[in-house]
Scaffold this motif. Structure first.
Motif, PDB file in Angstrom:
ATOM      1  N   MET A   1       0.872  -1.166   0.000  1.00  0.00           N
ATOM      2  CA  MET A   1       0.000   0.000   0.000  1.00  0.00           C
ATOM      3  C   MET A   1       0.911   1.218   0.000  1.00  0.00           C
ATOM      4  O   MET A   1       1.729   1.389   0.914  1.00  0.00           O
ATOM      5  CB  MET A   1      -0.924   0.030   1.222  1.00  0.00           C
ATOM      6  N   VAL A   2       0.777   2.050  -1.031  1.00  0.00           N
ATOM      7  CA  VAL A   2       1.593   3.264  -1.116  1.00  0.00           C
ATOM      8  C   VAL A   2       0.673   4.457  -0.873  1.00  0.00           C
ATOM      9  O   VAL A   2      -0.255   4.708  -1.655  1.00  0.00           O
ATOM     10  CB  VAL A   2       2.292   3.389  -2.480  1.00  0.00           C
ATOM     11  N   ILE A   3       0.930   5.165   0.221  1.00  0.00           N
ATOM     12  CA  ILE A   3       0.129   6.327   0.607  1.00  0.00           C
ATOM     13  C   ILE A   3       0.900   7.578   0.207  1.00  0.00           C
ATOM     14  O   ILE A   3       2.011   7.809   0.696  1.00  0.00           O
ATOM     15  CB  ILE A   3      -0.142   6.344   2.116  1.00  0.00           C
ATOM     16  N   PHE A   4       0.320   8.350  -0.671  1.00  0.00           N
ATOM     17  CA  PHE A   4       0.936   9.616  -1.074  1.00  0.00           C
ATOM     18  C   PHE A   4       0.226  10.750  -0.333  1.00  0.00           C
ATOM     19  O   PHE A   4      -0.964  10.991  -0.543  1.00  0.00           O
ATOM     20  CB  PHE A   4       0.829   9.806  -2.593  1.00  0.00           C
ATOM     21  N   GLY A   5       0.962  11.386   0.552  1.00  0.00           N
ATOM     22  CA  GLY A   5       0.401  12.472   1.356  1.00  0.00           C
ATOM     23  C   GLY A   5       0.637  12.237   2.830  1.00  0.00           C
ATOM     24  O   GLY A   5      -0.066  11.440   3.457  1.00  0.00           O
ATOM     25  N   ALA A   6       1.634  12.922   3.404  1.00  0.00           N
ATOM     26  CA  ALA A   6       1.945  12.801   4.830  1.00  0.00           C
ATOM     27  C   ALA A   6       1.116  13.836   5.589  1.00  0.00           C
ATOM     28  O   ALA A   6       1.620  14.880   6.006  1.00  0.00           O
ATOM     29  CB  ALA A   6       3.441  12.987   5.071  1.00  0.00           C
ATOM     30  N   ASN A   7      -0.163  13.541   5.768  1.00  0.00           N
ATOM     31  CA  ASN A   7      -1.077  14.449   6.447  1.00  0.00           C
ATOM     32  C   ASN A   7      -1.927  13.656   7.434  1.00  0.00           C
ATOM     33  O   ASN A   7      -1.663  12.474   7.692  1.00  0.00           O
ATOM     34  CB  ASN A   7      -1.943  15.191   5.420  1.00  0.00           C
ATOM     35  N   ASP A   8      -2.963  14.275   7.989  1.00  0.00           N
ATOM     36  CA  ASP A   8      -3.789  13.592   8.985  1.00  0.00           C
ATOM     37  C   ASP A   8      -4.448  12.337   8.422  1.00  0.00           C
ATOM     38  O   ASP A   8      -4.564  11.318   9.109  1.00  0.00           O
ATOM     39  CB  ASP A   8      -4.876  14.545   9.494  1.00  0.00           C
ATOM     40  N   PHE A   9      -4.889  12.412   7.167  1.00  0.00           N
ATOM     41  CA  PHE A   9      -5.557  11.257   6.559  1.00  0.00           C
ATOM     42  C   PHE A   9      -4.563  10.126   6.294  1.00  0.00           C
ATOM     43  O   PHE A   9      -4.887   8.952   6.477  1.00  0.00           O
ATOM     44  CB  PHE A   9      -6.260  11.695   5.277  1.00  0.00           C
ATOM     45  N   GLY A  10      -3.352  10.477   5.862  1.00  0.00           N
ATOM     46  CA  GLY A  10      -2.324   9.465   5.674  1.00  0.00           C
ATOM     47  C   GLY A  10      -1.936   8.803   6.987  1.00  0.00           C
ATOM     48  O   GLY A  10      -1.714   7.591   7.051  1.00  0.00           O
ATOM     49  N   ALA A  11      -1.867   9.613   8.066  1.00  0.00           N
ATOM     50  CA  ALA A  11      -1.521   9.071   9.386  1.00  0.00           C
ATOM     51  C   ALA A  11      -2.587   8.110   9.881  1.00  0.00           C
ATOM     52  O   ALA A  11      -2.283   7.121  10.567  1.00  0.00           O
ATOM     53  CB  ALA A  11      -1.323  10.209  10.378  1.00  0.00           C
ATOM     54  N   ALA A  12      -3.860   8.367   9.555  1.00  0.00           N
ATOM     55  CA  ALA A  12      -4.933   7.461   9.967  1.00  0.00           C
ATOM     56  C   ALA A  12      -4.979   6.203   9.105  1.00  0.00           C
ATOM     57  O   ALA A  12      -5.287   5.109   9.600  1.00  0.00           O
ATOM     58  CB  ALA A  12      -6.274   8.194   9.905  1.00  0.00           C
ATOM     59  N   LEU A  13      -4.669   6.331   7.807  1.00  0.00           N
ATOM     60  CA  LEU A  13      -4.721   5.178   6.906  1.00  0.00           C
ATOM     61  C   LEU A  13      -3.552   4.227   7.141  1.00  0.00           C
ATOM     62  O   LEU A  13      -3.687   3.012   6.916  1.00  0.00           O
ATOM     63  CB  LEU A  13      -4.716   5.663   5.453  1.00  0.00           C
TER      64      LEU A  13
END
Length: 415
Positions: free
Chosen positions: A224-236
């Motif tokens: 799983m590659v999450i692009f975006g180090a923000n609140d939503f990325g931290a939760a995912l």
């Protein structure tokens, strides 16, 4: 069988050359303790390596294995729960198991190689005859039509190999286990090809039997590659780990990617998203099981990234944003030359419509959509039942049975 192979090199019966039988779960129904592909080895003196069910059917399997060693014949045993006899051998959880038992009277040469439990591997076994095994070191790149070992396993007939390839390769490349049943080509008796000099047609009782293979494949965790180090990325991130993914967080901004709340990721990368995805693709680290979640919500990152992602063969591509953002994103991608058909695989706005608001709730909606896509075919929306219904409002078994294996004929194999 793959689960046992790393231990065979130190198991005393195998080292001493005892006759052994291998019992493998080849079919399941309902709730069961262990998945298809789980194996147990039984020596001629009753010593055991591995477990099939945590204890509830092991005794019966050992007895069947010892009997198979005495008469030299493989067998298929079924185990389930009987309401009529609560003390009968069975599964109190209500599930069903089909267990194939194969005596290995000539030792274990096919399984002698010790397989590293952390490395990709696969094994293809023939169940309907006296056995036969093909070991595969690179399941993702294995090409069945190019394997002389597989051709020999199914009888060296091109039509049968072609039919086998259609079913075997998806299992191998998906890291899954399953049965493959093939109709033998004309001119076969008991699955083996006969010569044209056969003087009389086979008697009715010698009608060719289906060829049955069992495939086990083990691959590293899907990415799983999450692009975006923000609140939503931290939760995912923890939600992705909970589903068993190898999770990467990528952001072009060092101050964002370097935050401690992303330390639980398997890797954290500071790079432009599209550049990173292109590099990982070129290195062969993106495959058909990869999940890509675009949470940056910034066109300068999103558009070039999605241009790259939508041309890849991956399991899921989702992008965060409002419906207005989605329309603008689609227009920008079309202007950049992205084909309309490629846009059909884009999940945007991302996630199932669960009424999610907070980052944690959005993470649940995203993972719910990923699970729904991953299990496509067993629970799909229909005109009569749109969306994914609550279990309390649905009927039938909770765990839908997988599609039955097809048995293509010789003619079907060439279409």
């Amino acid at each position: 069988m793959l689960d046992l192979m790393p231990s065979l090199g130190s198991w005393r019966p195998a080292i001493s050359g005892q006759r052994c039988a291998v019992a493998t779960i080849v079919g399941t129904g309902g709730s069961v303790p262990r998945p298809a592909g789980t194996s147990m080895m039984i020596s001629e003196h009753g010593e055991i390596l591995g477990s099939l069910s945590g204890g509830c059917v092991e005794g019966a399997v050992v007895e069947a294995a010892l009997e198979a060693l005495r008469d030299g014949g493989p067998r298929l045993e079924s185990f389930g729960y009987s309401d009529a006899d609560a003390f009968a051998v069975g599964l109190t959880c209500g599930g069903e198991l089909e267990v194939h038992i194969q005596p290995l009277t000539g030792g274990m040469p096919e399984f002698s190689g010790v397989v590293d439990a952390e490395q990709p591997a696969a094994i293809i076994r023939r169940l309907d005859t006296g056995g036969g095994v093909v070991m595969v070191n690179d399941p993702v790149r294995f090409r069945a039509m190019e394997s002389p070992e597989l051709a020999h396993l199914v009888g060296d007939h091109p039509a049968t190999v072609f039919a086998a390839a259609a079913q075997i390769e998806p299992l191998l490349q998906g890291g899954r286990a399953g049965l493959v049943r093939l109709a033998p080509p004309a001119g076969c008796i008991d699955g083996w090809v006969t010569t044209e000099r056969l003087e009389a047609p086979p008697r009715e009782e010698e009608e060719p039997q289906p060829i049955t293979l069992f495939v086990e494949s083990r691959l590293p965790a899907a990415r799983m590659v999450i692009f975006g180090a923000n609140d939503f990325g931290a939760a995912l991130l923890p939600a992705g780990k909970l589903l068993g993914y190898d999770v990467t967080v990528c952001d072009a901004r060092p101050a964002f990617a370097g935050q401690s709340r992303f330390s639980g990721a398997d890797s954290v990368v500071t790079d432009w998203p599209h550049r990173y995805l292109q590099a990982e693709t070129a290195a062969g680290r993106i495959d058909s099981r990869t999940v890509i979640c675009v949470l940056t919500h910034d066109p300068k990152f999103d558009i070039p990234l999605l241009e790259t992602a939508l041309h890849l063969n991956v399991a899921y591509v989702g992008a965060m944003g409002s419906r207005r953002s989605h329309r603008q994103r689609v227009d920008a991608l079309l202007d950049a030359g992205t084909p309309t058909e490629a846009l059909e695989q884009l999940h945007s706005p991302i996630g199932l419509d669960l009424g999610a608001v907070t980052p944690a709730e959005v993470a649940v909606s995203i993972t719910a959509e990923i699970i729904a896509e991953r299990g496509a075919g067993t629970r799909r929306p229909t005109l009569e039942a749109p969306g994914f219904p609550s279990l309390k409002d649905s009927t039938g078994p909770i765990h839908a049975a997988p599609p039955a294996p097809t048995t293509p004929t010789q003619e079907d194999s060439w279409t």
